[in-house]
Write a protein that holds these residues in place. Sequence first.
Motif, PDB file in Angstrom:
ATOM      1  N   ASP A 471      41.140  20.559  26.010  1.00 23.27           N
ATOM      2  CA  ASP A 471      41.099  19.967  24.683  1.00 23.27           C
ATOM      3  C   ASP A 471      40.659  18.382  24.458  1.00 23.27           C
ATOM      4  OD1 ASP A 471      41.894  22.416  23.894  1.00 23.27           O
ATOM      5  OD2 ASP A 471      43.969  21.982  23.488  1.00 23.27           O
ATOM      6  N   GLU A 472      41.235  17.763  25.677  1.00 20.86           N
ATOM      7  CA  GLU A 472      40.973  16.451  25.645  1.00 20.86           C
ATOM      8  C   GLU A 472      39.413  16.077  26.010  1.00 20.86           C
ATOM      9  OE1 GLU A 472      43.417  14.951  28.792  1.00 20.86           O
ATOM     10  OE2 GLU A 472      45.284  14.784  27.548  1.00 20.86           O
ATOM     11  N   GLN A 473      38.709  17.027  26.774  1.00 17.48           N
ATOM     12  CA  GLN A 473      37.211  16.706  27.064  1.00 17.48           C
ATOM     13  C   GLN A 473      36.620  16.866  25.638  1.00 17.48           C
ATOM     14  OE1 GLN A 473      34.212  18.701  27.483  1.00 17.48           O
ATOM     15  NE2 GLN A 473      35.484  20.589  26.769  1.00 17.48           N
ATOM     16  N   ALA A 474      36.993  18.052  24.904  1.00 22.15           N
ATOM     17  CA  ALA A 474      36.318  18.460  23.502  1.00 22.15           C
ATOM     18  C   ALA A 474      36.397  17.171  22.476  1.00 22.15           C
ATOM     19  CB  ALA A 474      36.791  19.799  23.246  1.00 22.15           C
ATOM     20  N   ALA A 475      37.531  16.852  22.777  1.00 20.38           N
ATOM     21  CA  ALA A 475      37.785  15.813  22.016  1.00 20.38           C
ATOM     22  C   ALA A 475      37.441  14.298  22.017  1.00 20.38           C
ATOM     23  CB  ALA A 475      39.271  15.444  21.265  1.00 20.38           C
ATOM     24  N   ALA A 476      36.704  13.924  23.088  1.00 21.22           N
ATOM     25  CA  ALA A 476      36.512  12.403  23.561  1.00 21.22           C
ATOM     26  C   ALA A 476      35.057  12.104  23.296  1.00 21.22           C
ATOM     27  CB  ALA A 476      36.738  12.484  25.194  1.00 21.22           C
ATOM     28  N   PRO A 477      34.718  11.495  22.245  1.00 22.73           N
ATOM     29  CA  PRO A 477      33.350  11.089  22.177  1.00 22.73           C
ATOM     30  C   PRO A 477      32.817   9.832  23.070  1.00 22.73           C
ATOM     31  CG  PRO A 477      34.901  10.095  20.247  1.00 22.73           C
ATOM     32  CD  PRO A 477      35.573  10.947  21.259  1.00 22.73           C
ATOM     33  N   VAL A 478      33.817   9.165  23.555  1.00 22.70           N
ATOM     34  CA  VAL A 478      33.365   8.110  24.565  1.00 22.70           C
ATOM     35  C   VAL A 478      33.410   8.707  25.809  1.00 22.70           C
ATOM     36  CG1 VAL A 478      34.409   5.888  25.335  1.00 22.70           C
ATOM     37  CG2 VAL A 478      34.641   6.572  22.725  1.00 22.70           C
ATOM     38  N   ALA A 479      32.344   8.123  26.626  1.00 17.51           N
ATOM     39  CA  ALA A 479      32.218   8.487  27.797  1.00 17.51           C
ATOM     40  C   ALA A 479      33.150   8.367  28.846  1.00 17.51           C
ATOM     41  CB  ALA A 479      30.807   7.780  28.424  1.00 17.51           C
ATOM     42  N   GLU A 480      33.699   7.291  28.854  1.00 16.06           N
ATOM     43  CA  GLU A 480      34.968   7.053  30.028  1.00 16.06           C
ATOM     44  C   GLU A 480      35.933   8.101  29.885  1.00 16.06           C
ATOM     45  OE1 GLU A 480      33.288   4.854  28.118  1.00 16.06           O
ATOM     46  OE2 GLU A 480      32.441   3.529  29.654  1.00 16.06           O
ATOM     47  N   ASP A 481      36.374   8.177  28.335  1.00 14.95           N
ATOM     48  CA  ASP A 481      37.585   9.238  28.291  1.00 14.95           C
ATOM     49  C   ASP A 481      37.087  10.571  28.541  1.00 14.95           C
ATOM     50  OD1 ASP A 481      38.996   6.921  27.284  1.00 14.95           O
ATOM     51  OD2 ASP A 481      38.352   7.481  25.009  1.00 14.95           O
ATOM     52  N   ARG A 482      35.924  11.051  28.244  1.00 16.26           N
ATOM     53  CA  ARG A 482      35.506  12.280  28.513  1.00 16.26           C
ATOM     54  C   ARG A 482      35.469  12.670  29.872  1.00 16.26           C
ATOM     55  NH1 ARG A 482      30.722  16.117  26.751  1.00 16.26           N
ATOM     56  NH2 ARG A 482      31.985  18.256  26.549  1.00 16.26           N
ATOM     57  N   GLN A 483      34.792  11.649  30.707  1.00 13.75           N
ATOM     58  CA  GLN A 483      34.727  11.609  32.164  1.00 13.75           C
ATOM     59  C   GLN A 483      36.299  11.880  32.886  1.00 13.75           C
ATOM     60  OE1 GLN A 483      31.774  10.922  34.564  1.00 13.75           O
ATOM     61  NE2 GLN A 483      33.224  12.479  35.486  1.00 13.75           N
ATOM     62  N   ALA A 484      37.261  11.250  32.263  1.00 17.36           N
ATOM     63  CA  ALA A 484      38.628  11.416  32.816  1.00 17.36           C
ATOM     64  C   ALA A 484      39.184  12.821  32.485  1.00 17.36           C
ATOM     65  CB  ALA A 484      39.477  10.146  32.199  1.00 17.36           C
ATOM     66  N   ALA A 485      38.797  13.175  31.194  1.00 22.74           N
ATOM     67  CA  ALA A 485      39.429  14.569  30.953  1.00 22.74           C
ATOM     68  C   ALA A 485      38.749  15.652  31.819  1.00 22.74           C
ATOM     69  CB  ALA A 485      39.233  14.683  29.494  1.00 22.74           C
ATOM     70  N   VAL A 486      37.320  15.474  31.725  1.00 28.31           N
ATOM     71  CA  VAL A 486      36.698  16.375  32.397  1.00 28.31           C
ATOM     72  C   VAL A 486      37.117  16.580  34.300  1.00 28.31           C
ATOM     73  CG1 VAL A 486      34.252  17.268  33.649  1.00 28.31           C
ATOM     74  CG2 VAL A 486      34.594  16.563  31.051  1.00 28.31           C
TER      75      VAL A 486
END
Length: 534
Positions: A471-486
């Motif tokens: 859910d976090e990776q799906a909701a993260a429009p900022v690269a750093e946040d999405r990288q962390a969730a992925v």
Amino acid sequence: MTSKRSIARWTAATMLTAVALSACSSGGTNATAEAAGDPVPGGTLVFGTAADPICVDPNQTDLTATRDILRQVADSLVDADPDTGEIVPWLATSWEVNDNATVFDFTLREDVTFSNGEVFDANAVKAFLDGIRDLGGRAVNAASYIEGYVGTEVLAPNQARVTFTVPNASFLQALSTVNMGVLAPSTYQVAPEQRCLGEITASGAFVLDHYTPTQEVVLTKRTGYAWPSGNAEHDGEAYLDRIEFRVIPEASVRVGSLRSGDVQMIDTVPVQDEENLGASGLGLLTTNRPGTVFELLTNNSHPILADKSVRQAIQYGLDLEEYKATILLPRNNVATSILSSTTPFYTDFSEYIRYAPDEAVELLEQAGWTPGPDGIRVKDGQRLSLTILNGHSGGTSQYELVAQQLARIGVEIKIQNVSRAEMLAAVDSGDYEFVPYGFTRADPAALTMHFSTKRNNPLRLPPSELETYLDEQAAAPVAEDRQAAVDKAAEYIVANNLVILLNEQSTAYAYNGVAGADWAPGGQLSLFDAWVQN
């Protein structure tokens, strides 16, 4: 609506880190683009394909071979740069996204028509997205791309607003895929079963002439076509007049047909034939596909496989370097994560995938599995015997090697060849142990496809923190946040051995007398710039 930003800036600056940019390339070889001479309009390309398409509706299919065919027929709202992953225009000229990726505004081209004369406009976009929602489970991949879809609002004839109840950071990439190819509004009034048989209308450079199940799919050039993707090498109509996709399941027959000139291009080139074909002067078009790696989909609720120690022992018992040397080619990669190295936001987690047979034996011993008279381990009178349910046209040799390797640690692997329908039915019912699988998508949202417990949960996973990470990776429009969730999601999957990892998906097509064919983003074939040479 919350504040907006330019999509070009949003995509390049916040969705793709430097790591993602370097990882997004298909990794392929486009030898056809190196052919000498200017493009030659006209002619027919005959293509030998290993698999019957089964369903020729882009919104419903989940077969790679079928998506290769339908990429020529159905355009998408956007495309993705094959080298950087940056979203580029196609049927949409520009777009804006709100800060939490729940509202997407599109400005559309105003010169596009479907092949039956229907106009492409905001109403057509609404019919397209509503139509995918209405397909439900029939839209195997596409429906998962629009989770939380509220609806599409027609703001003007050339402006559409798409709204979601939950953030969907991967929606733009999803729109670039074949499964999200836009069909004419009238097509969404046709029964899904009839659409599968060929009753579809789209706006692409080729028109579906007919589909004869188990035999062929024939496409003809769309006269007057003038709206190719931003990735196209030329404007205007396609060069080819006609493309015939002939179903040739037997690999040796496909290769022989290419050598004899009966076909000009084939897919699914056997590994053992790649070097010989190249050495004989025929061309090869290869790519390592993004998305999840080739894996053994694992039933985590099975009495034996529910034990993480057993799953971990099986992974540690696989010598992937021997597997590569025996089964793969030098250009192929063994798995180093659940995501392929060509997928944006990939991170190497090979520490969990190492060959460690001594540790594997220790894990099985601790779990109570002791060697039986024939070397296969037993526990409470039960043999440590598991079955790979293979519903694909090939792959038996690689599973036989897997079986040989695991026999060394006392695990018996049986291989049962079934039809694809039988394999899918077993996954749906949970009546399986291992099933070969790999999901192609140039976005880490590929993980949601079979690791989320919110839909059909094919792995039969119990609830866990993995769902939060997805859910976090799906909701993260900022690269750093999405990288962390992925990273959290991928590491959880690999560290807990939710599936057994083998190798990155790799594809080789061969050709003779063809130029200009290339890979579209996501590993689909693009023939818009292709032509046949005399």
